[in-house]
Design an enzyme around this catalytic site. Structure first.
Site, PDB file in Angstrom:
ATOM      1  N   ARG A 122       0.914  -1.265   0.222  1.00  0.00           N
ATOM      2  CA  ARG A 122      -0.648   0.244  -0.326  1.00  0.00           C
ATOM      3  C   ARG A 122       1.202   1.301   0.160  1.00  0.00           C
ATOM      4  NH1 ARG A 122      -2.604  -3.615   3.674  1.00  0.00           N
ATOM      5  NH2 ARG A 122      -4.680  -3.746   2.517  1.00  0.00           N
ATOM      6  N   LYS A 144       4.355  12.259 -10.413  1.00  0.00           N
ATOM      7  CA  LYS A 144       3.832  11.028 -11.100  1.00  0.00           C
ATOM      8  C   LYS A 144       4.906   9.949 -11.391  1.00  0.00           C
ATOM      9  CE  LYS A 144       1.168  14.847 -14.029  1.00  0.00           C
ATOM     10  NZ  LYS A 144       1.349  15.216 -15.229  1.00  0.00           N
ATOM     11  N   GLU A 186      12.302  20.188 -22.749  1.00  0.00           N
ATOM     12  CA  GLU A 186      11.249  20.682 -21.551  1.00  0.00           C
ATOM     13  C   GLU A 186      11.818  22.039 -20.540  1.00  0.00           C
ATOM     14  OE1 GLU A 186       9.038  19.079 -20.267  1.00  0.00           O
ATOM     15  OE2 GLU A 186       8.333  17.098 -21.784  1.00  0.00           O
ATOM     16  N   LYS A 228       9.085  23.613 -11.617  1.00  0.00           N
ATOM     17  CA  LYS A 228       7.870  22.791 -11.372  1.00  0.00           C
ATOM     18  C   LYS A 228       7.607  22.420  -9.922  1.00  0.00           C
ATOM     19  CE  LYS A 228       6.507  18.233 -12.259  1.00  0.00           C
ATOM     20  NZ  LYS A 228       7.171  17.594 -13.464  1.00  0.00           N
ATOM     21  N   ARG A 242      -1.500  22.900 -12.777  1.00  0.00           N
ATOM     22  CA  ARG A 242      -0.541  21.855 -13.236  1.00  0.00           C
ATOM     23  C   ARG A 242      -0.569  21.328 -14.074  1.00  0.00           C
ATOM     24  NH1 ARG A 242       1.999  16.115 -10.278  1.00  0.00           N
ATOM     25  NH2 ARG A 242       3.800  15.939 -11.445  1.00  0.00           N
ATOM     26  N   HIS A 253       2.327  14.422 -27.387  1.00  0.00           N
ATOM     27  CA  HIS A 253       1.600  13.190 -27.722  1.00  0.00           C
ATOM     28  C   HIS A 253       0.894  12.143 -28.564  1.00  0.00           C
ATOM     29  CE1 HIS A 253       0.959  14.056 -22.637  1.00  0.00           C
ATOM     30  NE2 HIS A 253       2.285  13.472 -23.089  1.00  0.00           N
ATOM     31  N   HIS A 266      10.252  11.389 -26.711  1.00  0.00           N
ATOM     32  CA  HIS A 266       9.159  12.419 -26.192  1.00  0.00           C
ATOM     33  C   HIS A 266       9.883  13.475 -26.110  1.00  0.00           C
ATOM     34  CE1 HIS A 266       6.186  13.595 -22.715  1.00  0.00           C
ATOM     35  NE2 HIS A 266       7.392  14.083 -22.343  1.00  0.00           N
TER      36      HIS A 266
HETATM   37  P1  NAD Z   1      14.650   6.909 -20.389  1.00  0.00           P
HETATM   38  O1  NAD Z   1      14.594   7.114 -18.889  1.00  0.00           O
HETATM   39  O2  NAD Z   1      14.587   6.557 -21.541  1.00  0.00           O
HETATM   40  O3  NAD Z   1      16.349   7.361 -20.972  1.00  0.00           O
HETATM   41  C1  NAD Z   1      16.948   7.543 -22.116  1.00  0.00           C
HETATM   42  C2  NAD Z   1      18.845   6.881 -22.499  1.00  0.00           C
HETATM   43  O4  NAD Z   1      19.344   7.509 -21.581  1.00  0.00           O
HETATM   44  C3  NAD Z   1      17.606   5.379 -21.508  1.00  0.00           C
HETATM   45  O5  NAD Z   1      18.639   4.404 -22.850  1.00  0.00           O
HETATM   46  C4  NAD Z   1      18.817   5.331 -20.673  1.00  0.00           C
HETATM   47  O6  NAD Z   1      19.357   4.316 -20.098  1.00  0.00           O
HETATM   48  C5  NAD Z   1      19.819   6.281 -20.842  1.00  0.00           C
HETATM   49  N1  NAD Z   1      20.147   7.205 -19.466  1.00  0.00           N
HETATM   50  C6  NAD Z   1      20.428   7.609 -18.496  1.00  0.00           C
HETATM   51  N2  NAD Z   1      20.244   7.789 -16.933  1.00  0.00           N
HETATM   52  C7  NAD Z   1      21.934   8.137 -18.509  1.00  0.00           C
HETATM   53  C8  NAD Z   1      23.383   8.284 -17.626  1.00  0.00           C
HETATM   54  N3  NAD Z   1      23.546   9.305 -17.434  1.00  0.00           N
HETATM   55  N4  NAD Z   1      24.595   8.425 -19.023  1.00  0.00           N
HETATM   56  C9  NAD Z   1      23.975   7.841 -20.374  1.00  0.00           C
HETATM   57  N5  NAD Z   1      22.589   7.296 -20.515  1.00  0.00           N
HETATM   58  C10 NAD Z   1      21.796   7.553 -19.445  1.00  0.00           C
HETATM   59  O7  NAD Z   1      14.059   8.584 -21.148  1.00  0.00           O
HETATM   60  P2  NAD Z   1      13.798   9.552 -20.398  1.00  0.00           P
HETATM   61  O8  NAD Z   1      13.673  11.102 -21.612  1.00  0.00           O
HETATM   62  O9  NAD Z   1      14.719  10.279 -19.114  1.00  0.00           O
HETATM   63  O10 NAD Z   1      12.510   9.579 -19.735  1.00  0.00           O
HETATM   64  C11 NAD Z   1      11.307   9.403 -20.661  1.00  0.00           C
HETATM   65  C12 NAD Z   1      10.212   8.710 -20.107  1.00  0.00           C
HETATM   66  O11 NAD Z   1      10.102   9.515 -18.436  1.00  0.00           O
HETATM   67  C13 NAD Z   1       8.772   9.030 -20.610  1.00  0.00           C
HETATM   68  O12 NAD Z   1       8.461   7.544 -20.788  1.00  0.00           O
HETATM   69  C14 NAD Z   1       8.004   9.979 -20.291  1.00  0.00           C
HETATM   70  O13 NAD Z   1       6.882   9.375 -19.955  1.00  0.00           O
HETATM   71  C15 NAD Z   1       8.649  10.211 -18.576  1.00  0.00           C
HETATM   72  N6  NAD Z   1       7.745  11.158 -18.038  1.00  0.00           N
HETATM   73  C16 NAD Z   1       7.481  11.337 -16.350  1.00  0.00           C
HETATM   74  C17 NAD Z   1       7.451  12.256 -16.161  1.00  0.00           C
HETATM   75  C18 NAD Z   1       6.446  12.082 -14.785  1.00  0.00           C
HETATM   76  O14 NAD Z   1       6.199  13.439 -14.160  1.00  0.00           O
HETATM   77  N7  NAD Z   1       6.782  11.045 -14.276  1.00  0.00           N
HETATM   78  C19 NAD Z   1       7.661  14.141 -16.716  1.00  0.00           C
HETATM   79  C20 NAD Z   1       7.604  13.729 -18.525  1.00  0.00           C
HETATM   80  C21 NAD Z   1       8.681  12.380 -18.770  1.00  0.00           C
HETATM   81  N1  GLY Z   2       5.763  16.582 -17.128  1.00  0.00           N
HETATM   82  C1  GLY Z   2       4.003  17.278 -16.229  1.00  0.00           C
HETATM   83  C2  GLY Z   2       3.998  16.749 -14.650  1.00  0.00           C
HETATM   84  O1  GLY Z   2       4.900  16.464 -14.080  1.00  0.00           O
HETATM   85  O2  GLY Z   2       2.998  17.494 -14.437  1.00  0.00           O
END
Ligand code: NAD
Ligand code: GLY
Length: 374
Positions: A122, A144, A186, A228, A242, A253, A266
């Site tokens: 939980r 999130k 971003e 943020k 937000r 998207h 993304h």
């Molecule tokens: P990712 O996590 O896939 O990382 C991108 C690549 O970089 C991967 O291959 C990873 O292994 C590599 N990597 C990570 N750190 C590294 C480092 N220091 N050195 C070398 N390689 C490294 O992609 P991302 O862009 O970090 O995240 C995208 C995800 O985040 C999506 O799933 C998206 O939906 C999510 N997201 C979530 C929120 C939220 O608020 N929770 C907001 C925006 C995006």
């Molecule tokens: N990435 C948008 C949010 O966290 O609300």
């Protein structure tokens, strides 16, 4: 070292600690907030090879028991099957209510680890150690969590705030160039709609940022996290304010879905969506042509591609309407109001959106640029 506090009341406020080369402090900071917890550290093989030893040494050096759980690298693994595997592992190693899950990686690892922590027994504590620019400026802060479903990205998830976010900006040194640039999408987003000083800083320091100069990167990450955290503190569950963080995302998207989440990153889709929303704003008189040029120029200086994939404008528009939230509540588009301000357009005329998409496809700078002076 810089620090931002995410203010969510007495029980759930947390610190975001930002610095270059601070990963070795993970053990001490974990103990400071949670005492002597059992740890499950979730990462992927790529990130773990680079930073796992440092993180684990720090935790074990602080006397903590650490279990390691690796998931495969890639957005396609942010799914229910991996979630199940992480829950199995948490149960197998005997995590308890007092245990802590640590996410070491980008947004994919962070979202999956956070989701695991939010439902195991939980909900147990988790710590974000983001290692991509996107994760440092956006996904690690705000709580999130999600996995994807064949019918949609992030369709299944929770709000579960971390207990601590430790941002070591030096980890960005090893990030692939395309990933770094995707994260810049971003970063620019915050500047355009929320902070003209950040926008100006980015214009001034674009070259230093692209070269990943430690001080510039740290300052930019700090400012983004501060913005943020202020938004999240006011509207944790996205009841209203937000949603402005989704600037560019409604377009993005749709583009990502048309590319089956494989053809475009993304962050890059967000940059393109930002261009489309900015063109819409210009067409509505909310920014002028000079401000639109500044936005495009900044992306260009930062080497962020604004090339729109070859999908018909009508299809991109229809994809925007397919979103469940849009079906329930109508289409809402966040647009810039000058540089550093925003407005929300409720149910915009379809033609105005399709026109903005078409213009983005034909925009003079809508071609691939690398760095400013290469
Ligand atoms: P990712 O996590 O896939 O990382 C991108 C690549 O970089 C991967 O291959 C990873 O292994 C590599 N990597 C990570 N750190 C590294 C480092 N220091 N050195 C070398 N390689 C490294 O992609 P991302 O862009 O970090 O995240 C995208 C995800 O985040 C999506 O799933 C998206 O939906 C999510 N997201 C979530 C929120 C939220 O608020 N929770 C907001 C925006 C995006
Ligand atoms: N990435 C948008 C949010 O966290 O609300």
């Amino acid at each position: 070292m810089r620090e931002v506090r995410v203010d969510l009341g007495q029980d759930r406020s947390y610190r975001v600690i930002i610095g270059s080369g601070i990963l070795w402090q993970l053990g001490r900071l974990t103990k400071d907030i949670k005492g002597q917890p059992k740890i499950m550290l979730i990462s992927n093989p790529l990130v773990f090879d680079l930073y796992g030893a440092k993180a684990v040494d720090s935790l074990r050096g602080a006397g903590l028991t650490v279990n390691i759980a690796l998931m495969p690298d890639g957005e396609e693994y942010k799914n229910l099957e991996q979630l199940q595997l992480m829950l199995d592992e948490a149960a197998r190693v005997g995590l308890e209510r007092s245990s802590v899950i640590i996410a070491l990686g980008g947004g994919v690892v962070g979202d999956l680890a956070g989701f695991t922590a939010s439902i195991y027994q939980r909900g147990i504590a988790f710590i974000q150690v983001p290692t991509t620019l996107l994760a440092q400026v956006d996904s690690s802060v705000g709580g999130k969590t999600a996995v994807n479903h064949p019918r949609g990205k992030n369709l299944i998830g929770t709000f579960h705030q971390p207990a601590l976010v430790l941002i070591d900006t030096a980890t960005l040194d090893t990030l692939r160039e395309e990933e770094f640039r995707a994260g810049l999408g971003e970063v620019v987003k915050y500047g355009i709609i929320l902070d003209q000083n950040l926008f100006q800083l980015l214009e001034k320091e674009a070259q230093g940022l692209l070269k990943r100069e430690a001080e510039v990167v740290q300052e930019v990450v700090y400012r983004c996290v501060r913005i943020k955290s202020q938004i999240v503190a006011q509207d944790e569950k996205e009841a209203g304010l937000r949603m402005i963080l989704n600037f560019g995302h409604t377009f993005a998207h749709s583009i990502e879905k048309l590319g089956h989440y494989k053809e475009i990153k993304h962050g890059q889709a967000v940059a393109i969506g930002t261009l489309m929303a900015s063109i819409l704003a210009r067409n509505m008189g909310k920014i002028d042509s000079t401000q639109l040029s500044r936005i495009v120029h900044l992306f260009r200086c930062l080497g962020v591609s604004l090339k729109v994939p070859d999908y018909p404008a009508q299809m991109i528009y229809e994809g925007m309407l397919n979103d469940k939230k849009v079906k329930d509540e109508g289409l809402r588009i966040i647009v810039p109001q000058g540089i550093g301000g925003y407005d929300i357009i409720y149910n915009p005329a379809p033609d105005s959106i399709i026109e903005a998409i078409r213009e983005a496809k034909d925009y003079p700078y809508g071609c691939r640029y690398e760095a400013l002076n290469d």
